[in-house]
Structures are given as structure tokens and as C-alpha cells.
Design a protein around this motif. Structure first.
Motif, mmCIF file in Angstrom:
data_model
loop_
_atom_site.group_PDB
_atom_site.id
_atom_site.type_symbol
_atom_site.label_atom_id
_atom_site.label_comp_id
_atom_site.label_asym_id
_atom_site.label_seq_id
_atom_site.Cartn_x
_atom_site.Cartn_y
_atom_site.Cartn_z
ATOM 1 N N GLY A 282 25.279 58.871 25.852
ATOM 2 C CA GLY A 282 25.056 58.343 27.178
ATOM 3 C C GLY A 282 23.604 57.635 27.234
ATOM 4 O O GLY A 282 23.331 56.958 28.329
ATOM 5 N N GLU A 283 22.714 57.421 26.152
ATOM 6 C CA GLU A 283 21.356 56.922 26.341
ATOM 7 C C GLU A 283 21.431 55.478 25.107
ATOM 8 O O GLU A 283 20.365 54.990 25.256
ATOM 9 N N ALA A 284 22.441 55.013 24.904
ATOM 10 C CA ALA A 284 22.581 54.017 23.828
ATOM 11 C C ALA A 284 21.886 52.608 24.580
ATOM 12 O O ALA A 284 21.156 51.900 24.051
ATOM 13 N N ALA A 285 22.445 52.447 25.627
ATOM 14 C CA ALA A 285 21.737 51.298 26.658
ATOM 15 C C ALA A 285 20.176 51.336 26.754
ATOM 16 O O ALA A 285 19.658 50.463 26.684
ATOM 17 N N ALA A 286 19.591 52.640 27.208
ATOM 18 C CA ALA A 286 18.458 52.860 27.560
ATOM 19 C C ALA A 286 17.604 52.431 26.077
ATOM 20 O O ALA A 286 16.584 51.972 26.198
ATOM 21 N N VAL A 287 18.071 53.142 25.182
ATOM 22 C CA VAL A 287 17.403 53.034 23.618
ATOM 23 C C VAL A 287 17.408 51.397 23.478
ATOM 24 O O VAL A 287 16.465 51.025 22.861
ATOM 25 N N SER A 288 18.486 50.688 23.523
ATOM 26 C CA SER A 288 18.554 49.409 23.148
ATOM 27 C C SER A 288 17.518 48.648 23.945
ATOM 28 O O SER A 288 16.864 47.815 23.343
ATOM 29 N N ARG A 289 17.521 49.002 25.245
ATOM 30 C CA ARG A 289 16.469 48.191 26.079
ATOM 31 C C ARG A 289 15.051 48.503 25.676
ATOM 32 O O ARG A 289 14.038 47.695 25.731
ATOM 33 N N ALA A 290 14.790 49.773 25.413
ATOM 34 C CA ALA A 290 13.475 50.225 24.993
ATOM 35 C C ALA A 290 13.085 49.424 23.414
ATOM 36 O O ALA A 290 11.819 48.881 23.468
ATOM 37 N N LEU A 291 13.985 49.301 22.835
ATOM 38 C CA LEU A 291 13.722 48.652 21.384
ATOM 39 C C LEU A 291 13.485 47.229 21.626
ATOM 40 O O LEU A 291 12.579 46.554 21.032
ATOM 41 N N GLN A 292 14.323 46.561 22.667
ATOM 42 C CA GLN A 292 14.048 45.049 22.871
ATOM 43 C C GLN A 292 12.833 44.897 23.388
ATOM 44 O O GLN A 292 12.110 44.006 23.114
ATOM 45 N N GLU A 293 12.266 45.793 24.498
ATOM 46 C CA GLU A 293 10.798 45.614 24.983
ATOM 47 C C GLU A 293 9.864 45.622 23.802
ATOM 48 O O GLU A 293 8.812 45.040 24.193
ATOM 49 N N ALA A 294 9.811 46.759 22.999
ATOM 50 C CA ALA A 294 8.971 47.190 22.150
ATOM 51 C C ALA A 294 8.790 46.297 20.928
ATOM 52 O O ALA A 294 7.597 45.950 20.362
ATOM 53 N N ILE A 295 10.167 45.770 20.310
ATOM 54 C CA ILE A 295 10.061 45.206 19.072
ATOM 55 C C ILE A 295 11.030 43.742 19.066
ATOM 56 O O ILE A 295 10.656 43.242 18.115
ATOM 57 N N GLY A 296 11.308 43.676 20.205
ATOM 58 C CA GLY A 296 11.863 42.182 20.369
ATOM 59 C C GLY A 296 13.330 42.365 19.778
ATOM 60 O O GLY A 296 14.000 41.026 19.547
ATOM 61 N N VAL A 297 14.006 43.423 19.511
ATOM 62 C CA VAL A 297 15.107 43.289 18.797
ATOM 63 C C VAL A 297 15.924 44.520 19.323
ATOM 64 O O VAL A 297 15.539 45.887 19.501
#
Length: 180
Positions: free
Chosen positions: A41-56
Motif C-alpha cells: 500500500g506504500e508504492a504511491a507514497a514511495v514514488s512521490r518521495a522519489l520524484q521529489e527527492a531525485i526527480g524520478v
């Protein structure tokens, strides 16, 4: 107290780069490698965190996203590989350093798909495997990840312990294709 420092040692791959015909196999340096496995259930939150931190963000199955020296590649069910940068703190995921476990090659040239056709059971021609596509498959009994990083470049990742065997196997296939 003794200060111990570990030195990074390149994998034993034989003489690289190797050129056969219009193809070149070279050792690639993807930078730091980290596996990321989001908790249920955390994939969307992890994806957003990666996008914000590393741009991907996390790509879908069979895909790879890259920007600014960082990439995130689908690596299997609920598993991704972050390359080029260390991921941020991701409380919703299991994150593991994979840097010493993999060897990475770039197979460049217009006949790369012909080489891979002799080695893996997957069509890697650009029409079937477009830019930024990523797969996991078997290459002569060795598990590998293959991604198209450019129109004429396939990135091949295998277990570091198999580096010499991968080098020899891919080079032999390159020689067969170049002889045609």
C-alpha cells in the motif's frame, strides 16, 4: 582502534571494451545501486518521495525512468532499482544497498538486438523494446536485467560473480553476429 577501509574493486571482466563489427561491449558505471521494495500500500507514497527527492518516480512494470544522472528501473514484482544516486529516507519501503552485487555492461551498436537474440528469449529490437524499456530474463542460465538506454544501446546487468562469464558469452555472440 584500527581504522579499516574497504576499497572498491572492479569486477573481473577481462579486457573491455570489446569491439566486434559495429558493436562495442563496455563496462558501465551506473553509480550507486539501491533496491527499493515498497511495503504493501506504500508504492504511491514511495514514488512521490522519489520524484521529489531525485526527480524520478517508480515506473510501471517493464519500464525505466531516468533524469539528471538518476534512474529508477523496474526490477521485478514490487521491486525497483535506483541507480546513480542514493535514495532519500523512504519509511514506506525496504531499501538495500546493491552496489557490490551487480556488474553493468553497455552493448552499443545497431546490431545489439541481433546479439541478444542469440542469448535471451526476449525480443530486444527497438520496435519490441523501445527506449527506456526494462526486463528481467535469463542469459545462459544467469539472471540478468536488460534495459534500452538509447536507440542503439542496451544496458545489461548481471550478478557480479558472473562478470567474466557474461563478458565471454556476450563477446562470443558479438563475434557470431559480426561474422554474418
Amino acid at each position: 582502534m584500527t581504522d579499516f577501509r574497504l576499497a572498491s574493486v572492479p569486477p573481473a571482466t577481462g579486457p573491455l571494451p570489446v569491439t566486434r563489427g559495429a558493436m562495442t561491449l563496455s563496462l558501465a558505471d551506473p553509480g550507486p545501486l539501491w533496491s527499493v521494495a515498497p511495503h504493501r500500500g506504500e508504492a504511491a507514497a514511495v514514488s512521490r518521495a522519489l520524484q521529489e527527492a531525485i526527480g524520478v518516480s517508480l515506473p510501471g512494470p517493464g519500464r525505466r525512468h531516468a533524469a539528471g544522472g538518476a534512474s529508477v528501473q523496474w526490477f521485478g514484482r514490487n521491486l525497483w532499482l535506483v541507480a546513480g544516486v542514493a535514495p532519500p529516507d523512504l519509511p514506506g519501503a525496504a531499501v538495500t544497498d546493491q552496489g557490490d552485487g551487480w556488474v553493468t555492461f553497455d552493448l552499443a551498436g545497431p546490431e545489439g538486438a541481433d546479439v541478444m537474440a542469440r542469448l535471451i528469449p526476449v525480443d530486444t529490437r527497438p520496435a519490441a523494446m523501445p527506449d527506456q524499456a526494462a526486463i528481467r530474463t535469463e542469459l545462459h542460465g544467469m539472471m540478468v536485467a536488460v534495459a534500452r538506454t538509447a536507440p542503439d544501446t542496451l544496458r545489461i546487468m548481471g550478478f557480479r560473480s558472473m562478470a567474466s562469464t557474461l563478458t565471454r558469452t556476450i563477446t562470443e555472440a558479438m563475434e557470431r553476429v559480426a561474422a554474418i
